[in-house]
Design a protein around this motif. Structure first.
Motif, PDB file in Angstrom:
ATOM      1  N   ILE A 158      -8.868  11.215   9.514  1.00  0.00           N
ATOM      2  CA  ILE A 158      -8.332  10.913   8.184  1.00  0.00           C
ATOM      3  C   ILE A 158      -6.817  10.729   8.240  1.00  0.00           C
ATOM      4  O   ILE A 158      -6.263   9.779   7.660  1.00  0.00           O
ATOM      5  CB  ILE A 158      -8.729  12.017   7.180  1.00  0.00           C
ATOM      6  N   MET A 159      -6.127  11.618   8.976  1.00  0.00           N
ATOM      7  CA  MET A 159      -4.673  11.513   9.066  1.00  0.00           C
ATOM      8  C   MET A 159      -4.249  10.237   9.798  1.00  0.00           C
ATOM      9  O   MET A 159      -3.215   9.642   9.473  1.00  0.00           O
ATOM     10  CB  MET A 159      -4.086  12.739   9.770  1.00  0.00           C
ATOM     11  N   GLU A 160      -5.046   9.789  10.759  1.00  0.00           N
ATOM     12  CA  GLU A 160      -4.717   8.530  11.447  1.00  0.00           C
ATOM     13  C   GLU A 160      -4.806   7.355  10.472  1.00  0.00           C
ATOM     14  O   GLU A 160      -3.936   6.480  10.461  1.00  0.00           O
ATOM     15  CB  GLU A 160      -5.671   8.306  12.627  1.00  0.00           C
ATOM     16  N   LEU A 161      -5.847   7.348   9.633  1.00  0.00           N
ATOM     17  CA  LEU A 161      -5.976   6.278   8.631  1.00  0.00           C
ATOM     18  C   LEU A 161      -4.803   6.306   7.651  1.00  0.00           C
ATOM     19  O   LEU A 161      -4.273   5.256   7.274  1.00  0.00           O
ATOM     20  CB  LEU A 161      -7.310   6.418   7.880  1.00  0.00           C
ATOM     21  N   ILE A 162      -4.384   7.512   7.240  1.00  0.00           N
ATOM     22  CA  ILE A 162      -3.228   7.638   6.333  1.00  0.00           C
ATOM     23  C   ILE A 162      -1.978   7.072   7.005  1.00  0.00           C
ATOM     24  O   ILE A 162      -1.211   6.312   6.396  1.00  0.00           O
ATOM     25  CB  ILE A 162      -3.010   9.112   5.923  1.00  0.00           C
ATOM     26  N   SER A 163      -1.785   7.408   8.291  1.00  0.00           N
ATOM     27  CA  SER A 163      -0.580   6.962   9.010  1.00  0.00           C
ATOM     28  C   SER A 163      -0.559   5.443   9.210  1.00  0.00           C
ATOM     29  O   SER A 163       0.507   4.842   9.349  1.00  0.00           O
ATOM     30  CB  SER A 163      -0.469   7.674  10.356  1.00  0.00           C
ATOM     31  N   LEU A 164      -1.753   4.826   9.213  1.00  0.00           N
ATOM     32  CA  LEU A 164      -1.856   3.371   9.382  1.00  0.00           C
ATOM     33  C   LEU A 164      -1.777   2.627   8.042  1.00  0.00           C
ATOM     34  O   LEU A 164      -1.963   1.411   7.989  1.00  0.00           O
ATOM     35  CB  LEU A 164      -3.169   3.016  10.091  1.00  0.00           C
ATOM     36  N   LYS A 166      -3.809   3.092   5.452  1.00  0.00           N
ATOM     37  CA  LYS A 166      -5.149   2.762   4.949  1.00  0.00           C
ATOM     38  C   LYS A 166      -5.684   3.798   3.969  1.00  0.00           C
ATOM     39  O   LYS A 166      -6.892   3.954   3.825  1.00  0.00           O
ATOM     40  CB  LYS A 166      -6.123   2.621   6.128  1.00  0.00           C
ATOM     41  N   VAL A 167      -4.776   4.518   3.297  1.00  0.00           N
ATOM     42  CA  VAL A 167      -5.223   5.611   2.421  1.00  0.00           C
ATOM     43  C   VAL A 167      -6.191   5.121   1.343  1.00  0.00           C
ATOM     44  O   VAL A 167      -7.154   5.811   1.001  1.00  0.00           O
ATOM     45  CB  VAL A 167      -4.016   6.363   1.803  1.00  0.00           C
ATOM     46  N   SER A 168      -5.954   3.902   0.821  1.00  0.00           N
ATOM     47  CA  SER A 168      -6.803   3.416  -0.274  1.00  0.00           C
ATOM     48  C   SER A 168      -8.206   3.037   0.189  1.00  0.00           C
ATOM     49  O   SER A 168      -9.117   2.885  -0.619  1.00  0.00           O
ATOM     50  CB  SER A 168      -6.148   2.236  -0.984  1.00  0.00           C
ATOM     51  N   SER A 169      -8.380   2.891   1.523  1.00  0.00           N
ATOM     52  CA  SER A 169      -9.716   2.532   2.024  1.00  0.00           C
ATOM     53  C   SER A 169     -10.537   3.763   2.425  1.00  0.00           C
ATOM     54  O   SER A 169     -11.694   3.649   2.795  1.00  0.00           O
ATOM     55  CB  SER A 169      -9.585   1.594   3.228  1.00  0.00           C
ATOM     56  N   ILE A 170      -9.925   4.970   2.345  1.00  0.00           N
ATOM     57  CA  ILE A 170     -10.652   6.197   2.709  1.00  0.00           C
ATOM     58  C   ILE A 170     -11.517   6.614   1.525  1.00  0.00           C
ATOM     59  O   ILE A 170     -11.023   6.796   0.411  1.00  0.00           O
ATOM     60  CB  ILE A 170      -9.671   7.344   3.061  1.00  0.00           C
ATOM     61  N   PRO A 182      -9.106  11.657  -4.368  1.00  0.00           N
ATOM     62  CA  PRO A 182      -7.974  11.746  -5.301  1.00  0.00           C
ATOM     63  C   PRO A 182      -7.896  13.139  -5.908  1.00  0.00           C
ATOM     64  O   PRO A 182      -8.916  13.748  -6.219  1.00  0.00           O
ATOM     65  CB  PRO A 182      -8.310  10.697  -6.365  1.00  0.00           C
ATOM     66  N   LYS A 183      -6.662  13.638  -6.036  1.00  0.00           N
ATOM     67  CA  LYS A 183      -6.455  14.988  -6.588  1.00  0.00           C
ATOM     68  C   LYS A 183      -5.343  14.901  -7.611  1.00  0.00           C
ATOM     69  O   LYS A 183      -4.164  14.987  -7.290  1.00  0.00           O
ATOM     70  CB  LYS A 183      -6.083  15.952  -5.450  1.00  0.00           C
ATOM     71  N   ALA A 184      -5.723  14.666  -8.854  1.00  0.00           N
ATOM     72  CA  ALA A 184      -4.732  14.587  -9.938  1.00  0.00           C
ATOM     73  C   ALA A 184      -5.456  14.746 -11.258  1.00  0.00           C
ATOM     74  O   ALA A 184      -6.646  14.486 -11.365  1.00  0.00           O
ATOM     75  CB  ALA A 184      -4.006  13.236  -9.897  1.00  0.00           C
ATOM     76  N   ALA A 185      -4.697  15.185 -12.258  1.00  0.00           N
ATOM     77  CA  ALA A 185      -5.285  15.373 -13.589  1.00  0.00           C
ATOM     78  C   ALA A 185      -5.777  14.044 -14.155  1.00  0.00           C
ATOM     79  O   ALA A 185      -6.788  13.972 -14.828  1.00  0.00           O
ATOM     80  CB  ALA A 185      -4.258  15.999 -14.520  1.00  0.00           C
ATOM     81  N   ILE A 194       2.144   5.904   2.769  1.00  0.00           N
ATOM     82  CA  ILE A 194       2.513   4.868   3.734  1.00  0.00           C
ATOM     83  C   ILE A 194       1.694   3.604   3.451  1.00  0.00           C
ATOM     84  O   ILE A 194       0.480   3.676   3.284  1.00  0.00           O
ATOM     85  CB  ILE A 194       2.258   5.361   5.173  1.00  0.00           C
ATOM     86  N   ALA A 195       2.392   2.474   3.398  1.00  0.00           N
ATOM     87  CA  ALA A 195       1.707   1.190   3.216  1.00  0.00           C
ATOM     88  C   ALA A 195       1.353   0.607   4.587  1.00  0.00           C
ATOM     89  O   ALA A 195       1.845   1.073   5.616  1.00  0.00           O
ATOM     90  CB  ALA A 195       2.604   0.225   2.448  1.00  0.00           C
ATOM     91  N   ALA A 196       0.518  -0.432   4.591  1.00  0.00           N
ATOM     92  CA  ALA A 196       0.050  -1.029   5.851  1.00  0.00           C
ATOM     93  C   ALA A 196       1.201  -1.564   6.700  1.00  0.00           C
ATOM     94  O   ALA A 196       1.130  -1.563   7.928  1.00  0.00           O
ATOM     95  CB  ALA A 196      -0.952  -2.140   5.556  1.00  0.00           C
ATOM     96  N   ASP A 197       2.308  -2.016   6.053  1.00  0.00           N
ATOM     97  CA  ASP A 197       3.445  -2.554   6.812  1.00  0.00           C
ATOM     98  C   ASP A 197       4.459  -1.469   7.187  1.00  0.00           C
ATOM     99  O   ASP A 197       5.531  -1.756   7.707  1.00  0.00           O
ATOM    100  CB  ASP A 197       4.137  -3.681   6.034  1.00  0.00           C
ATOM    101  N   GLY A 198       4.111  -0.205   6.911  1.00  0.00           N
ATOM    102  CA  GLY A 198       4.997   0.903   7.276  1.00  0.00           C
ATOM    103  C   GLY A 198       5.975   1.288   6.194  1.00  0.00           C
ATOM    104  O   GLY A 198       6.662   2.321   6.297  1.00  0.00           O
ATOM    105  N   SER A 199       6.062   0.488   5.125  1.00  0.00           N
ATOM    106  CA  SER A 199       6.940   0.852   3.996  1.00  0.00           C
ATOM    107  C   SER A 199       6.226   1.888   3.120  1.00  0.00           C
ATOM    108  O   SER A 199       5.136   2.355   3.461  1.00  0.00           O
ATOM    109  CB  SER A 199       7.274  -0.401   3.184  1.00  0.00           C
ATOM    110  N   LEU A 200       6.843   2.244   2.004  1.00  0.00           N
ATOM    111  CA  LEU A 200       6.225   3.214   1.097  1.00  0.00           C
ATOM    112  C   LEU A 200       5.620   2.507  -0.101  1.00  0.00           C
ATOM    113  O   LEU A 200       6.146   1.505  -0.586  1.00  0.00           O
ATOM    114  CB  LEU A 200       7.255   4.248   0.632  1.00  0.00           C
TER     115      LEU A 200
END
Length: 224
Positions: A158-164, A166-170, A182-185, A194-200
């Motif tokens: 999971i952390m590898e996908l986040i670092s790449l 790909k958080v929205s595809s998990i 997702p964890k929010a009210a 992290i975005a796919a191009d490494g930006s935020l």
């Protein structure tokens, strides 16, 4: 008036306190602590867990650490059905979505939270008013080598996908025993990831959860 319970001085004392609650209803426990039980848990989902924290002398509050840091123990209440089966996934902690370069499993909050867990089953049947739900016998659990392996494997994937980026595809289907959700009210709550191009980019906060098949296995280990 609220009753303040001091933190337990040992794991043995913590376990004794937890065992002394078994058989009580949440309403009886609330009364003994000067608390009022809510009519339902729609807006007070965390109330049973908070009540048990108060009764056992947990002092972490909402800090990102174990509930009994001085003992190395995390407290988890777990709603169960009439057969003693878990009714829902178990929240572990918020997932880091930025500044994760070099983060290792043994440094992660998931690892620290799950090294030693005091599980307290609570009746979770939604037809029962919160005050009428009974507390079960506690379990002090430490993951065995295979459980550790599965947790680490899921966390690393999971952390590898986040670092790449790909958080929205998990999805909740990722992971054998651990999942990211997702964890929010509400969906308007946003945080950086992290975005796919490494930006935020902005996305909903995520949390790590234990799947019910895994917690069912833990309960079965102890209760048969």
């Amino acid at each position: 008036m609220n009753t303040i319970i001091p933190p337990p001085e040992s794991v043995e004392q913590l376990l004794q306190r937890a065992e002394s609650l078994a058989g009580l209803t949440l309403g009886q426990l609330a009364l003994s602590l000067g608390q009022t039980a809510p009519q339902n848990l729609r807006r007070d989902k965390g109330w049973p867990g908070q009540l048990l924290e108060m009764a056992l002398g947990a002092n972490a509050g909402s800090k990102p650490q174990q509930d009994f840091l001085h003992l190395g123990v995390e407290l988890k209440s777990i709603p169960v059905d009439i057969q003693g089966q878990p009714l829902e996934t178990t929240y572990v902690c918020v997932a880091p979505l930025v500044n994760i370069t070099g983060l290792r499993w043994q440094q992660s909050l998931v690892y620290h939270k799950l090294q030693q867990v005091l599980w307290i089953p609570v009746q979770g049947d939604r037809t029962l008013a919160p005050a009428d739900r009974r507390i079960g016998m506690p379990i002090l659990w430490r993951p065995d080598a295979e459980q550790q392996r599965l947790l680490q494997q899921d966390w690393e994937e999971i952390m590898e996908l986040i670092s790449l980026g790909k958080v929205s595809s998990i999805t909740a289907r990722h992971g054998e025993v651990l999942q990211l959700r997702p964890k929010a009210a509400n969906s308007r709550t946003l945080t950086e990831s992290i975005a796919a191009d490494g930006s935020l980019q902005l996305t909903n906060p995520r949390g790590f959860y234990l799947k019910t098949a895994f917690t069912r296995q833990i309960l079965r280990q102890y209760f048969g």
